[in-house]
Design a protein around this motif. Structure first.
Motif, PDB file in Angstrom:
ATOM      1  N   SER A   8       0.856  -1.188   0.000  1.00  0.00           N
ATOM      2  CA  SER A   8       0.000   0.000   0.000  1.00  0.00           C
ATOM      3  C   SER A   8       0.886   1.229   0.000  1.00  0.00           C
ATOM      4  CB  SER A   8      -0.937   0.011   1.213  1.00  0.00           C
ATOM      5  OG  SER A   8      -0.207   0.045   2.423  1.00  0.00           O
ATOM      6  N   TRP A  48      -5.576  -5.816  -7.461  1.00  0.00           N
ATOM      7  CA  TRP A  48      -5.202  -4.408  -7.320  1.00  0.00           C
ATOM      8  C   TRP A  48      -6.450  -3.539  -7.423  1.00  0.00           C
ATOM      9  CZ3 TRP A  48      -4.915  -7.250 -11.659  1.00  0.00           C
ATOM     10  CH2 TRP A  48      -5.457  -6.725 -12.831  1.00  0.00           C
ATOM     11  N   TYR A  49      -6.333  -2.318  -6.908  1.00  0.00           N
ATOM     12  CA  TYR A  49      -7.442  -1.366  -6.905  1.00  0.00           C
ATOM     13  C   TYR A  49      -7.138  -0.260  -7.895  1.00  0.00           C
ATOM     14  CZ  TYR A  49      -9.131  -3.767  -2.779  1.00  0.00           C
ATOM     15  OH  TYR A  49      -9.602  -4.740  -1.923  1.00  0.00           O
ATOM     16  N   TYR A  54     -14.515  -1.977  -7.291  1.00  0.00           N
ATOM     17  CA  TYR A  54     -14.090  -3.294  -6.817  1.00  0.00           C
ATOM     18  C   TYR A  54     -12.689  -3.566  -7.368  1.00  0.00           C
ATOM     19  CZ  TYR A  54     -15.671  -4.334 -11.542  1.00  0.00           C
ATOM     20  OH  TYR A  54     -15.850  -4.306 -12.905  1.00  0.00           O
ATOM     21  N   PRO A  55     -11.904  -4.438  -6.726  1.00  0.00           N
ATOM     22  CA  PRO A  55     -10.537  -4.680  -7.190  1.00  0.00           C
ATOM     23  C   PRO A  55     -10.497  -5.545  -8.443  1.00  0.00           C
ATOM     24  CG  PRO A  55     -11.042  -6.061  -5.301  1.00  0.00           C
ATOM     25  CD  PRO A  55     -12.209  -5.142  -5.464  1.00  0.00           C
ATOM     26  N   ALA A  79      -0.683   0.599  -9.394  1.00  0.00           N
ATOM     27  CA  ALA A  79      -1.747   0.714  -8.400  1.00  0.00           C
ATOM     28  C   ALA A  79      -1.143   1.100  -7.064  1.00  0.00           C
ATOM     29  CB  ALA A  79      -2.523  -0.604  -8.270  1.00  0.00           C
ATOM     30  N   ARG A  81      -2.535  -0.050  -4.144  1.00  0.00           N
ATOM     31  CA  ARG A  81      -2.735  -1.164  -3.207  1.00  0.00           C
ATOM     32  C   ARG A  81      -2.755  -2.449  -4.024  1.00  0.00           C
ATOM     33  NH1 ARG A  81      -4.069  -1.128   2.141  1.00  0.00           N
ATOM     34  NH2 ARG A  81      -4.507   1.090   1.918  1.00  0.00           N
ATOM     35  N   ARG A 103     -11.791 -12.784  -3.941  1.00  0.00           N
ATOM     36  CA  ARG A 103     -12.481 -11.493  -3.929  1.00  0.00           C
ATOM     37  C   ARG A 103     -13.936 -11.660  -3.529  1.00  0.00           C
ATOM     38  NH1 ARG A 103     -12.571  -8.633  -9.627  1.00  0.00           N
ATOM     39  NH2 ARG A 103     -13.967 -10.377 -10.054  1.00  0.00           N
ATOM     40  N   ARG A 106     -15.628  -5.462  -2.419  1.00  0.00           N
ATOM     41  CA  ARG A 106     -14.385  -4.680  -2.378  1.00  0.00           C
ATOM     42  C   ARG A 106     -13.256  -5.428  -1.670  1.00  0.00           C
ATOM     43  NH1 ARG A 106     -13.368   0.180  -3.709  1.00  0.00           N
ATOM     44  NH2 ARG A 106     -11.782   0.441  -2.084  1.00  0.00           N
ATOM     45  N   ASP A 191      -9.914  -3.993   2.349  1.00  0.00           N
ATOM     46  CA  ASP A 191     -11.115  -3.429   1.731  1.00  0.00           C
ATOM     47  C   ASP A 191     -10.748  -2.338   0.729  1.00  0.00           C
ATOM     48  OD1 ASP A 191     -10.208  -1.448   3.428  1.00  0.00           O
ATOM     49  OD2 ASP A 191     -12.105  -1.188   4.493  1.00  0.00           O
ATOM     50  N   GLY A 192      -9.463  -2.205   0.430  1.00  0.00           N
ATOM     51  CA  GLY A 192      -8.988  -1.175  -0.488  1.00  0.00           C
ATOM     52  C   GLY A 192      -8.485   0.070   0.209  1.00  0.00           C
ATOM     53  N   ASP A 193      -8.791   0.224   1.487  1.00  0.00           N
ATOM     54  CA  ASP A 193      -8.326   1.385   2.258  1.00  0.00           C
ATOM     55  C   ASP A 193      -7.375   0.994   3.377  1.00  0.00           C
ATOM     56  OD1 ASP A 193      -9.836   3.403   0.881  1.00  0.00           O
ATOM     57  OD2 ASP A 193     -11.621   2.616   1.873  1.00  0.00           O
TER      58      ASP A 193
END
Length: 276
Positions: A8, A48-49, A54-55, A79, A81, A103, A106, A191-193
């Motif tokens: 990240s 990846w996001y 959604y990834p 990316a 993340r 997956r 998200r 969750d992407g964050d």
């Protein structure tokens, strides 16, 4: 068993993570230093996001070192993340639906380890999955079932508590089947964050796991290292084994620990199973 990395920070090209480090994940697919197996050639996956809610996912059953499409993708895609995983199967088939990361919405999930004697406990664990989630299980691995147990117990609301409950159930079911050490795991989910990573095993001898140290501090220590100057201050990695030999760049994650990576920082929290 497997090797993985979770990145990240500011966007980087995938090749900077997968190919360029001295002990890159692609290198580990042939010559892992700390894994149970030296070779992890039973497929791979990258999540990846990007611009979608959604990834993205790319899975292949080819060995990572042999896949031309992975090299082409990695040279172009970037990316902020990234989850990447190379697989050494513990018994389930080599097929795309068994490749990590998995997956759901998200969320991404990947696992190194195993649920011991999985065929013996599979039925009891499968019927514990929330019925509305069960049809979304596509593969046959213990790792994917583990993911859906964590989702059942509230992964999207409280990841550490959900994983603790899933592990608690796995250990309870395993011991009822006479299995002394039911689970071996390093797990990463996001969750992407925020990224959560876990190191735990029933026997207290878990697979290796490391997190990177502060990039700005390393720049001061190694002012002539070009790789460090290419990374932003918020760059963070959690890995099965270090990507290089730079002294001070990596810290081992202690046994029974959850690593929480958010923004440019990380927190280490104690982890233990809980009653499901």
């Amino acid at each position: 068993m497997c090797r993985w990395l979770a990145y990240s920070g500011s966007p980087v090209r995938l090749e900077e993570l997968l190919y360029k480090p001295a002990n890159s994940l692609v290198m580990q697919s042939k010559h892992a230093r700390m894994g149970v197996e030296t070779t992890n050639g039973d497929g791979f996956g990258v999540g990846w996001y990007g611009s979608e809610p959604y990834p993205g996912l790319f899975h292949s059953t080819e060995p990572a070192w042999h896949d031309r499409n992975l090299r082409e993708l990695s040279a172009q895609a970037s990316a902020g993340r990234v989850f990447a995983h190379i697989r050494a199967s513990t018994g389930s088939a080599v097929q795309q639906t068994n490749c990590h990361p998995f997956r759901h919405g998200r969320w991404l999930w990947m696992h190194n380890g195993l649920l011991k004697d999985f065929p013996a406990v599979k039925r009891d664990l499968a019927i514990a999955v929330e019925p509305s989630l069960f049809p979304q299980i596509e593969g046959a691995t213990d790792s994917e079932l583990f993911f859906f147990l964590a989702l059942t117990f509230g992964l999207e609301k409280d990841p550490p508590s959900a994983v603790a409950a899933a592990v608690g159930l796995i250990e309870d079911v395993g011991r009822r089947h006479g299995i002394e050490h039911p689970i071996q795991m390093t797990v990463a989910t996001t969750d992407g964050d925020t990224t959560w990573a876990f190191r735990y095993s029933s026997e207290g001898r878990s697979r290796s796991l490391f997190h990177s140290t502060d990039v700005s501090t390393l720049r001061t220590q190694y002012p002539d290292n070009p790789m460090l100057h290419a990374l932003a201050d918020d760059a963070r990695l959690v890995v099965s084994e270090p990507l290089g030999d730079l002294v001070g760049a990596w810290r081992e994650v202690p046994e029974s620990t959850c690593v929480v990576v958010h923004g440019g920082g990380e927190d280490l929290l104690p982890f233990s199973p809980a009653a499901a």
